[in-house]
Design an enzyme around this catalytic site. Structure first.
Site, PDB file in Angstrom:
ATOM      1  N   TYR A  51       0.819  -1.219   0.000  1.00  0.00           N
ATOM      2  CA  TYR A  51       0.000   0.000   0.000  1.00  0.00           C
ATOM      3  C   TYR A  51       0.853   1.269   0.000  1.00  0.00           C
ATOM      4  O   TYR A  51       0.381   2.323   0.414  1.00  0.00           O
ATOM      5  CB  TYR A  51      -0.935  -0.005   1.208  1.00  0.00           C
ATOM      6  CG  TYR A  51      -2.164  -0.884   1.027  1.00  0.00           C
ATOM      7  CD1 TYR A  51      -3.146  -0.557   0.090  1.00  0.00           C
ATOM      8  CD2 TYR A  51      -2.354  -2.031   1.790  1.00  0.00           C
ATOM      9  CE1 TYR A  51      -4.274  -1.342  -0.085  1.00  0.00           C
ATOM     10  CE2 TYR A  51      -3.488  -2.828   1.618  1.00  0.00           C
ATOM     11  CZ  TYR A  51      -4.444  -2.475   0.681  1.00  0.00           C
ATOM     12  OH  TYR A  51      -5.566  -3.250   0.516  1.00  0.00           O
ATOM     13  N   PHE A  59      -5.081   7.683   6.653  1.00  0.00           N
ATOM     14  CA  PHE A  59      -5.557   6.356   7.072  1.00  0.00           C
ATOM     15  C   PHE A  59      -4.506   5.264   6.896  1.00  0.00           C
ATOM     16  O   PHE A  59      -4.781   4.090   7.157  1.00  0.00           O
ATOM     17  CB  PHE A  59      -6.836   5.983   6.293  1.00  0.00           C
ATOM     18  CG  PHE A  59      -6.690   5.984   4.795  1.00  0.00           C
ATOM     19  CD1 PHE A  59      -6.128   4.898   4.125  1.00  0.00           C
ATOM     20  CD2 PHE A  59      -7.128   7.065   4.040  1.00  0.00           C
ATOM     21  CE1 PHE A  59      -5.987   4.885   2.747  1.00  0.00           C
ATOM     22  CE2 PHE A  59      -6.991   7.059   2.640  1.00  0.00           C
ATOM     23  CZ  PHE A  59      -6.421   5.973   2.005  1.00  0.00           C
ATOM     24  N   ARG A  87     -13.600  -4.267 -10.671  1.00  0.00           N
ATOM     25  CA  ARG A  87     -13.955  -3.054  -9.915  1.00  0.00           C
ATOM     26  C   ARG A  87     -15.477  -2.881  -9.905  1.00  0.00           C
ATOM     27  O   ARG A  87     -16.049  -2.439  -8.908  1.00  0.00           O
ATOM     28  CB  ARG A  87     -13.281  -1.807 -10.513  1.00  0.00           C
ATOM     29  CG  ARG A  87     -11.757  -1.766 -10.439  1.00  0.00           C
ATOM     30  CD  ARG A  87     -11.160  -1.583  -9.086  1.00  0.00           C
ATOM     31  NE  ARG A  87     -11.643  -0.449  -8.350  1.00  0.00           N
ATOM     32  CZ  ARG A  87     -10.994   0.067  -7.282  1.00  0.00           C
ATOM     33  NH1 ARG A  87      -9.847  -0.449  -6.860  1.00  0.00           N
ATOM     34  NH2 ARG A  87     -11.495   1.074  -6.617  1.00  0.00           N
ATOM     35  N   THR A  93     -15.356   2.072  -2.963  1.00  0.00           N
ATOM     36  CA  THR A  93     -14.524   1.904  -1.767  1.00  0.00           C
ATOM     37  C   THR A  93     -15.373   1.972  -0.489  1.00  0.00           C
ATOM     38  O   THR A  93     -15.208   1.166   0.427  1.00  0.00           O
ATOM     39  CB  THR A  93     -13.447   3.017  -1.722  1.00  0.00           C
ATOM     40  OG1 THR A  93     -12.753   3.037  -2.971  1.00  0.00           O
ATOM     41  CG2 THR A  93     -12.480   2.797  -0.584  1.00  0.00           C
ATOM     42  N   ARG A 104     -18.857  -5.345  -2.016  1.00  0.00           N
ATOM     43  CA  ARG A 104     -18.724  -4.433  -0.870  1.00  0.00           C
ATOM     44  C   ARG A 104     -20.085  -4.049  -0.296  1.00  0.00           C
ATOM     45  O   ARG A 104     -20.225  -3.897   0.924  1.00  0.00           O
ATOM     46  CB  ARG A 104     -17.908  -3.204  -1.277  1.00  0.00           C
ATOM     47  CG  ARG A 104     -16.397  -3.518  -1.310  1.00  0.00           C
ATOM     48  CD  ARG A 104     -15.607  -2.413  -1.940  1.00  0.00           C
ATOM     49  NE  ARG A 104     -14.167  -2.532  -1.701  1.00  0.00           N
ATOM     50  CZ  ARG A 104     -13.260  -1.827  -2.355  1.00  0.00           C
ATOM     51  NH1 ARG A 104     -13.630  -0.956  -3.282  1.00  0.00           N
ATOM     52  NH2 ARG A 104     -11.969  -1.986  -2.102  1.00  0.00           N
ATOM     53  N   ASN A 114     -13.352  -2.892   4.151  1.00  0.00           N
ATOM     54  CA  ASN A 114     -14.291  -2.988   3.024  1.00  0.00           C
ATOM     55  C   ASN A 114     -14.158  -4.295   2.236  1.00  0.00           C
ATOM     56  O   ASN A 114     -14.389  -4.328   1.029  1.00  0.00           O
ATOM     57  CB  ASN A 114     -14.156  -1.760   2.117  1.00  0.00           C
ATOM     58  CG  ASN A 114     -12.758  -1.591   1.578  1.00  0.00           C
ATOM     59  OD1 ASN A 114     -11.887  -2.423   1.838  1.00  0.00           O
ATOM     60  ND2 ASN A 114     -12.538  -0.536   0.827  1.00  0.00           N
TER      61      ASN A 114
END
Ligand code: IDP
Ligand code: MG
Length: 140
Positions: A51, A59, A87, A93, A104, A114
């Site tokens: 990440y 975050f 996606r 998200t 999600r 999520n």
């Protein structure tokens, strides 16, 4: 560049809540072929590297803590137009903004926790697949 591949992780919240198989089912039912699969717990170093694009976000620390608190399922997936198709299958998200019928919407509790990851480009899909899998672990 394989434009028919994407990468996903079922995040620790999905595993904790017993949603591993329902989510894998949704992925296969949507026509994705699972070409690589691994159940593992990421180290903090691995999660920070995975990440790293978000390292300056507020975050980031919570994200790394969350992603390393338990095991994940990592998978490489194949389908036409895989990145965009996946996606669409996972939804926004933030689950409050995700469409009905998306993974999600069904399984995520918050914008942070999520349920699933999905690559955002063909280039990142290749990088993320190589991050988690050696060539011999991919059955295309
Ligand atoms: P994506 O997973 O839909 O591609 P990104 O913006 O790439 O979303 O963010 C990566 C991950 O970081 C998200 O899936 C989520 O777990 C976490 N995240 C993103 N935005 C926030 C936020 O505003 N608060 C808390 N966590 C966030
Ligand atoms: Mg992303």
């Amino acid at each position: 560049m394989n434009t028919n591949r994407t990468f996903t992780m079922l995040k620790p919240d999905s595993i904790e809540q017993g949603n591993m198989l329902p989510i894998l089912n949704m992925i296969e039912a949507a026509g994705f072929k699972i070409i690589a699969l691994k159940y593992k717990r990421m180290t903090r170093d691995e999660a920070e590297k995975f990440y790293s694009i978000h390292s300056d976000k507020p975050f980031f620390n919570d994200l790394v803590t969350f992603m390393t608190r338990g095991p994940i399922v990592a998978a490489a997936l194949e389908k036409d137009n895989a990145v965009d198709a996946f996606r669409t299958l996972i939804g926004s998200t933030d689950p409050n903004e995700a469409e009905e019928g998306t993974i999600r919407k069904k399984y995520a509790k918050s914008k942070g926790e999520n349920a699933v990851h999905g690559s955002d480009s063909d280039e990142n899909a290749e990088i993320e697949i190589s991050f988690h899998f050696d060539n011999e672990e991919i059955f295309s």
